[in-house]
Motif scaffolding. Structure first.
Motif, mmCIF file in Angstrom:
data_model
loop_
_atom_site.group_PDB
_atom_site.id
_atom_site.type_symbol
_atom_site.label_atom_id
_atom_site.label_comp_id
_atom_site.label_asym_id
_atom_site.label_seq_id
_atom_site.Cartn_x
_atom_site.Cartn_y
_atom_site.Cartn_z
ATOM 1 N N PRO A 253 4.783 5.430 11.218
ATOM 2 C CA PRO A 253 6.210 5.601 10.947
ATOM 3 C C PRO A 253 6.968 4.323 11.290
ATOM 4 O O PRO A 253 6.508 3.503 12.089
ATOM 5 N N THR A 254 8.120 4.160 10.644
ATOM 6 C CA THR A 254 9.026 3.053 10.972
ATOM 7 C C THR A 254 10.433 3.645 11.090
ATOM 8 O O THR A 254 10.608 4.872 11.073
ATOM 9 N N ALA A 255 11.418 2.774 11.162
ATOM 10 C CA ALA A 255 12.797 3.260 11.219
ATOM 11 C C ALA A 255 13.233 3.866 9.893
ATOM 12 O O ALA A 255 14.251 4.562 9.839
ATOM 13 N N SER A 256 12.481 3.616 8.819
ATOM 14 C CA SER A 256 12.826 4.193 7.512
ATOM 15 C C SER A 256 11.558 4.669 6.817
ATOM 16 O O SER A 256 10.951 5.667 7.219
ATOM 17 N N THR A 257 11.126 3.951 5.792
ATOM 18 C CA THR A 257 9.941 4.334 5.026
ATOM 19 C C THR A 257 8.675 4.152 5.856
ATOM 20 O O THR A 257 8.478 3.090 6.457
ATOM 21 N N HIS A 311 11.833 -1.456 13.022
ATOM 22 C CA HIS A 311 11.887 -2.112 11.718
ATOM 23 C C HIS A 311 12.061 -1.099 10.597
ATOM 24 O O HIS A 311 11.519 0.017 10.655
ATOM 25 N N ALA A 312 12.775 -1.508 9.552
ATOM 26 C CA ALA A 312 12.806 -0.745 8.301
ATOM 27 C C ALA A 312 11.503 -1.006 7.548
ATOM 28 O O ALA A 312 11.064 -2.163 7.430
ATOM 29 N N GLY A 313 10.890 0.029 7.048
ATOM 30 C CA GLY A 313 9.538 -0.078 6.512
ATOM 31 C C GLY A 313 9.371 -1.087 5.397
ATOM 32 O O GLY A 313 8.495 -1.951 5.443
ATOM 33 N N GLU A 314 10.195 -1.007 4.356
ATOM 34 C CA GLU A 314 9.979 -1.881 3.198
ATOM 35 C C GLU A 314 10.270 -3.336 3.531
ATOM 36 O O GLU A 314 9.568 -4.244 3.060
ATOM 37 N N PRO A 329 4.488 0.059 1.723
ATOM 38 C CA PRO A 329 5.254 1.281 1.967
ATOM 39 C C PRO A 329 4.494 2.470 1.402
ATOM 40 O O PRO A 329 3.744 2.332 0.427
ATOM 41 N N GLN A 335 7.994 7.106 -7.310
ATOM 42 C CA GLN A 335 8.306 5.772 -6.801
ATOM 43 C C GLN A 335 7.245 4.760 -7.222
ATOM 44 O O GLN A 335 7.557 3.634 -7.619
#
Length: 379
Positions: A253-257, A311-314, A329, A335
């Motif tokens: 997991p990350t902060a987003s994707t 971190h944001a994933g992408e 990602p 997608q």
């Protein structure tokens, strides 16, 4: 009985003929492995005539979704083929098939062992009449042996070949791979076998029997689990998203994707640690080598989780890839199919009339795959 006819006129003509232009294939296979093989041959220029039984290929009804009354499952496997129906259980149907085979290069079929032989259309009979014919069969278990002649479907072979035993979360139940991987690999191996036989025919002038069995192909996919078992005798187990031999080769997991890190060597791991702002982690004796990272994977995962959460994933993947660290990602199907690189690689196809499908992954510089007609209509 119908005479063969194109389902639609060619959508476009590429200036160079396909690599298999001039090869004539009679495809009497149904469902997945055989039709997938036939579509690959057709994409690369072979003239493929798909012959269905009177009731049609059963995957025409494998929906929803349906497109003009035909299941999208069928649509995904039968592009670039002409179509007709024959009842091979009747003498006149068999005679018409023999007439079609007179100038064919390949017969592709997946009848249960003994069925064609019962009708006088087995390999020995056909080879005597058409000595240059390559007779390709997709089967469940082959013709003989303890399981010879028995029916096989993808999921059952996944279960029996050991694939399900190594797929799934740690401590959970065995899990079917979420796509018909055995069927598709069997179709790919059938393509390889057909091309090998056609190449050998140039020397000998003779065709031969080609068989790709789901059971064999399922077993062939067991790397590295079979190699590990041959090496130390330990029974392979489920590791979830993690690789059994190397780490970090896992989903995070990350902060987003969420992302997948596919770190395969020491340099890549050190670069990962630098991008995450913790270069010292790459020098920790527990993680300094691939073998040590695999042994200490639980501690390493625990160390990476809080760093990745920042971190944001992408965006993180962009940084890592720029530094030579394989990562991605985790995308869903829409997608993935909408990604700009998917379009750039020509991996989606559209034809007049509304057909959409996946493009060929086999790229040839002078004779690329072409997409000339949609799957056969309800012939």
């Amino acid at each position: 009985m119908n005479t063969p006819h194109p389902s639609a006129p060619p959508a476009s003509a590429h200036p160079a003929p396909g690599a298999l232009a001039g090869v004539r294939v009679i495809d009497v296979s149904r469902v997945l492995g055989g039709p997938y093989c036939g579509q690959i041959l057709a994409d690369h220029g072979a003239d493929v005539l798909k012959i269905e039984p009177p009731q049609g290929d059963e995957t025409r009804a494998w929906g929803p979704p349906f497109e003009n009354g035909v299941a999208s499952y069928y649509m995904g496997l039968n592009r670039n083929k002409r179509g007709m129906r024959l009842d091979l259980s009747l003498p006149e149907g068999r005679e018409q098939l023999l007439a079609l085979l007179a100038d064919a290069d390949v017969l592709l079929e997946n009848f249960k062992t003994g069925t064609l032989e019962k009708w006088g259309l087995g390999y020995e009979a056909l080879a005597e009449r058409f000595p240059r014919l390559v007779h390709a069969r997709v089967s469940g278990f082959g013709a003989d042996g303890p399981l010879g002649g028995l029916p096989g479907y993808d999921a059952a072979i996944q279960a029996m070949s050991g694939l399900m035993s190594v797929n799934g979360e740690v401590g959970a139940e065995p899990l079917r791979v979420g796509l018909p991987v055995v069927d598709m690999v069997t179709g790919l191996n059938a393509v390889i076998g057909i091309l090998l036989a056609l190449q050998e025919r140039q020397r000998s002038g003779r065709g031969q029997f080609v068989e790709a069995a789901l059971y064999d192909c399922g077993l062939s996919l067991l790397h590295p689990h079979a190699a590990n078992w041959f090496g130390d005798g330990r029974v392979p187990t489920r590791t979830g998203n993690a690789h059994p031999n190397i780490y970090p080769y896992d989903a995070f997991p990350t902060a987003s994707t969420p992302v997948f890190l596919a770190v395969g060597n020491d340099r890549q791991f050190q670069q990962l640690c630098r991008v995450l702002g913790q270069p010292a982690l790459g020098q920790d004796p527990r993680y300094a080598t691939a073998g040590q990272r695999s042994v200490h994977r639980a501690e390493l995962r625990a160390a990476l989780l809080p760093l990745l959460a920042q971190h944001a994933g992408e965006a993180l993947v962009e940084q890592l890839m720029a530094q030579g660290v394989p990562s991605a990602p985790i995308l869903d199907v829409p997608q993935a199919l909408s990604h700009p690189h998917t379009a750039h690689r020509g991996m989606t196809v559209s034809l007049p009339g509304g057909y959409r499908g996946l493009g060929s992954p086999i790229k040839l510089s002078r004779t690329p795959a072409t997409y000339r007609m949609p799957p056969p209509a309800d012939v």
